[in-house]
Design a protein around this motif. Structure first.
Motif, short mmCIF file in Angstrom:
data_model
loop_
_atom_site.label_atom_id
_atom_site.label_comp_id
_atom_site.label_asym_id
_atom_site.label_seq_id
_atom_site.Cartn_x
_atom_site.Cartn_y
_atom_site.Cartn_z
N ALA A 1 14.10 5.47 -13.28
CA ALA A 1 15.01 5.15 -12.49
C ALA A 1 16.59 6.52 -12.98
O ALA A 1 18.12 6.51 -11.79
CB ALA A 1 15.32 3.47 -12.87
N ILE A 2 16.85 6.26 -14.07
CA ILE A 2 18.17 6.87 -14.38
C ILE A 2 18.17 8.11 -13.42
O ILE A 2 19.51 8.46 -12.77
CB ILE A 2 18.29 7.48 -15.84
CG1 ILE A 2 17.92 5.41 -16.97
CG2 ILE A 2 19.13 7.68 -16.40
CD1 ILE A 2 17.61 6.69 -17.93
N PHE A 3 17.12 9.06 -13.25
CA PHE A 3 16.89 9.90 -12.34
C PHE A 3 17.24 10.00 -10.15
O PHE A 3 18.06 9.90 -9.95
CB PHE A 3 16.16 10.84 -12.30
CG PHE A 3 16.53 11.21 -14.23
CD1 PHE A 3 17.20 12.04 -14.83
CD2 PHE A 3 15.34 10.08 -14.97
CE1 PHE A 3 16.84 12.39 -16.36
CE2 PHE A 3 15.28 11.25 -16.45
CZ PHE A 3 16.13 12.16 -16.56
N LEU A 4 16.78 8.11 -10.72
CA LEU A 4 16.52 8.68 -8.81
C LEU A 4 17.73 7.51 -8.05
O LEU A 4 18.06 7.80 -7.10
CB LEU A 4 15.82 7.10 -8.70
CG LEU A 4 15.28 7.08 -7.29
CD1 LEU A 4 14.89 7.75 -6.46
CD2 LEU A 4 13.84 5.70 -7.35
N TYR A 5 18.34 6.78 -8.67
CA TYR A 5 19.44 5.89 -8.00
C TYR A 5 20.88 6.89 -8.51
O TYR A 5 21.69 6.97 -7.18
CB TYR A 5 20.11 4.80 -9.39
CG TYR A 5 19.09 3.59 -9.23
CD1 TYR A 5 19.80 2.45 -8.61
CD2 TYR A 5 17.50 3.74 -9.79
CE1 TYR A 5 18.75 1.61 -8.64
CE2 TYR A 5 16.89 2.95 -9.28
CZ TYR A 5 17.42 1.58 -8.43
OH TYR A 5 16.49 0.65 -8.85
N ALA B 1 23.08 6.16 0.09
CA ALA B 1 22.91 5.46 0.25
C ALA B 1 23.12 4.34 1.23
O ALA B 1 22.02 3.87 1.62
CB ALA B 1 21.74 4.45 -1.41
N GLU B 2 24.05 4.04 0.89
CA GLU B 2 24.60 3.30 1.89
C GLU B 2 24.68 3.58 3.82
O GLU B 2 23.81 2.54 3.68
CB GLU B 2 26.36 3.55 1.58
CG GLU B 2 27.06 2.31 3.04
CD GLU B 2 28.63 2.44 2.92
OE1 GLU B 2 28.84 1.69 3.39
OE2 GLU B 2 29.09 3.19 2.07
N PRO B 3 24.34 4.55 4.50
CA PRO B 3 24.11 3.85 5.86
C PRO B 3 22.32 3.80 5.52
O PRO B 3 21.33 3.23 6.48
CB PRO B 3 24.23 4.76 6.51
CG PRO B 3 24.24 6.57 5.25
CD PRO B 3 24.56 5.95 4.16
N VAL B 4 21.39 4.15 4.41
CA VAL B 4 19.58 4.39 4.73
C VAL B 4 19.55 2.88 3.88
O VAL B 4 18.26 1.81 4.66
CB VAL B 4 19.44 5.28 3.20
CG1 VAL B 4 17.82 4.24 3.43
CG2 VAL B 4 19.73 6.84 3.43
N VAL C 1 20.51 0.66 -17.20
CA VAL C 1 21.92 1.46 -15.88
C VAL C 1 22.40 1.57 -16.25
O VAL C 1 23.49 2.16 -15.42
CB VAL C 1 21.65 -0.73 -16.20
CG1 VAL C 1 23.38 -1.88 -15.25
CG2 VAL C 1 20.22 -1.13 -15.89
N LEU C 2 23.11 1.58 -18.01
CA LEU C 2 24.38 2.27 -17.63
C LEU C 2 24.60 3.88 -17.83
O LEU C 2 25.40 4.42 -17.25
CB LEU C 2 24.86 2.41 -19.86
CG LEU C 2 25.35 0.33 -20.03
CD1 LEU C 2 25.21 0.37 -21.61
CD2 LEU C 2 26.95 0.78 -19.47
N ALA C 3 23.01 4.40 -18.08
CA ALA C 3 22.70 5.93 -18.04
C ALA C 3 22.60 5.88 -16.38
O ALA C 3 23.38 7.44 -15.90
CB ALA C 3 22.00 6.21 -18.40
N ALA C 4 22.57 4.85 -15.65
CA ALA C 4 21.93 5.53 -14.20
C ALA C 4 23.46 5.41 -13.31
O ALA C 4 23.96 6.40 -12.91
CB ALA C 4 21.27 4.52 -13.04
N ALA C 5 23.94 4.34 -13.91
CA ALA C 5 25.56 4.06 -13.27
C ALA C 5 26.83 4.90 -13.53
O ALA C 5 27.29 4.96 -12.33
CB ALA C 5 26.38 2.11 -13.64
#
Length: 352
Positions: A174-178, A186-189, A211-215
């Protein structure tokens, strides 16, 4: 012929802390490189990548000696880092999340755990405790939730190991995906508004550190919203364990003849300490220079926790457990990403 365990000139606990610190220091230096920053690789992301590489190569010969210090970095320093993270936030920031963040957290927790129960026990025919451990880790706070749920279920140690490995692998993904979803508009998708992306991350990514790493790979505002949302989700662990204990534990193997047995629950006290720091920072802000030093220490602690998390992620544990736990982890991960986007979009608009 047996290979001698390598010795080090440091105490075992200190050796693991120094190793985590060295990986974290390297990650922080690499994280300052503009190219890595522009491609979503923050210091925390680099730390877990380096940790995973070392954890499945050279660390295998050092783990027996350094394990105590690595566990300290992964657990205690992570919690200390989250507490210090409160110096980045105030009540004004929390107000930005509002009731929508709480409702979204609860919806994702209940739906993800329910899906784990249904798919794990009914479709995949996994052992009930294994399915519930993976469900707890996916729906609340990763490995910490798995470890907190284990004493309630009285699960076997191998089930705990597999559950932790599963949620760590998908949480690391998830760290790399988000950040990629963010850069791919991602907003319109997904129908999300950009101010909601932090809530989306905080309500769907497994571990607090992840969460911290992704954000933080996106921007500071997203990180602030994500960590607040995540901490609300973490605090739901206590009522979750209480309800699980009343509903499930009396029927666990070995406890049918002990229905009134008292069980010690692992309440995440660091989450409440985090709130205390936010309250302090809201009413008694520190001088800017002092605050900056604390935030630098905080970054180092979180990077060490991510490095330790990578060092203790062993791919061999997943291979020995078979494919079914991985399938369940993948199904839950897909729900968190896709279903979580839909839930965030729908509830975010409804409760705005």
């Amino acid at each position: 012929m047996r290979t001698a365990t390598p010795t080090f000139p440091l105490h075992p606990a200190l050796a693991g802390i120094v190793l985590s610190g060295a990986v974290a220091w390297a990650a922080m230096r690499l994280g300052d490189i503009a190219w890595l920053q522009n491609h979503g690789f923050s210091a925390l992301t680099v730390a877990i990548v380096l940790g995973i590489i070392l954890g499945n190569t050279v660390y295998a010969r050092m783990g027996a000696y350094c394990g105590e210090g690595v566990r300290f970095s992964k657990q205690t320093l992570l919690r200390a880092g989250i507490i210090l993270y409160g110096f980045r936030l105030t009540f004004q920031d929390i107000a930005h999340v509002g009731i929508a963040g709480v409702v979204i957290d609860a919806a994702m927790l209940l739906s993800t755990f329910g899906l784990a129960w249904l798919v794990g026990t009914r479709l995949l025919k996994l052992d009930r405790d294994a399915a519930l451990l993976i469900g707890a880790g996916s729906s609340i706070c990763g490995a910490a939730a798995v470890m907190a749920t284990e004493p309630v279920l009285r699960a076997r140690s191998e089930e705990v190991t597999v559950a932790v490995s599963t949620v760590v692998i998908f949480g690391s993904l998830a760290i790399f995906l988000y950040p990629l979803l963010y850069t791919l508009q991602a907003e319109p998708v997904w129908g999300l508004r950009l101010p909601d992306f932090g809530v989306y991350i905080g309500s769907t990514v497994h571990e607090v550190a992840q969460v911290l790493a992704a954000a933080r790979s996106i921007d500071q505002h997203t990180a602030d919203v994500a960590v607040i949302t995540k901490m609300v989700r973490v605090m739901m662990l206590a009522p979750f364990l209480l309800m699980l204990s009343m509903r499930v534990a009396p029927h666990s193997p070995g406890q049918q003849h002990q229905p009134h047995q008292q069980r010690k629950l692992s309440i995440p006290w660091f989450a409440f300490a985090f709130i205390g720091v936010v309250i302090f920072n809201s009413f008694f802000p520190l001088p800017a220079q002092v605050n900056q030093v604390l935030l630098q220490i905080d970054t180092l602690m979180l990077a060490m926790a991510m490095a330790a998390l990578g060092l203790s992620t062993h791919l061999s544990a997943l291979r020995s457990a078979g494919i079914k736990p991985m399938i369940l982890g993948a199904v839950l991960f897909a729900w968190l990403v896709i279903g979580g986007a839909l839930v965030n979009g729908a509830l975010g608009r409804l409760l705005a």
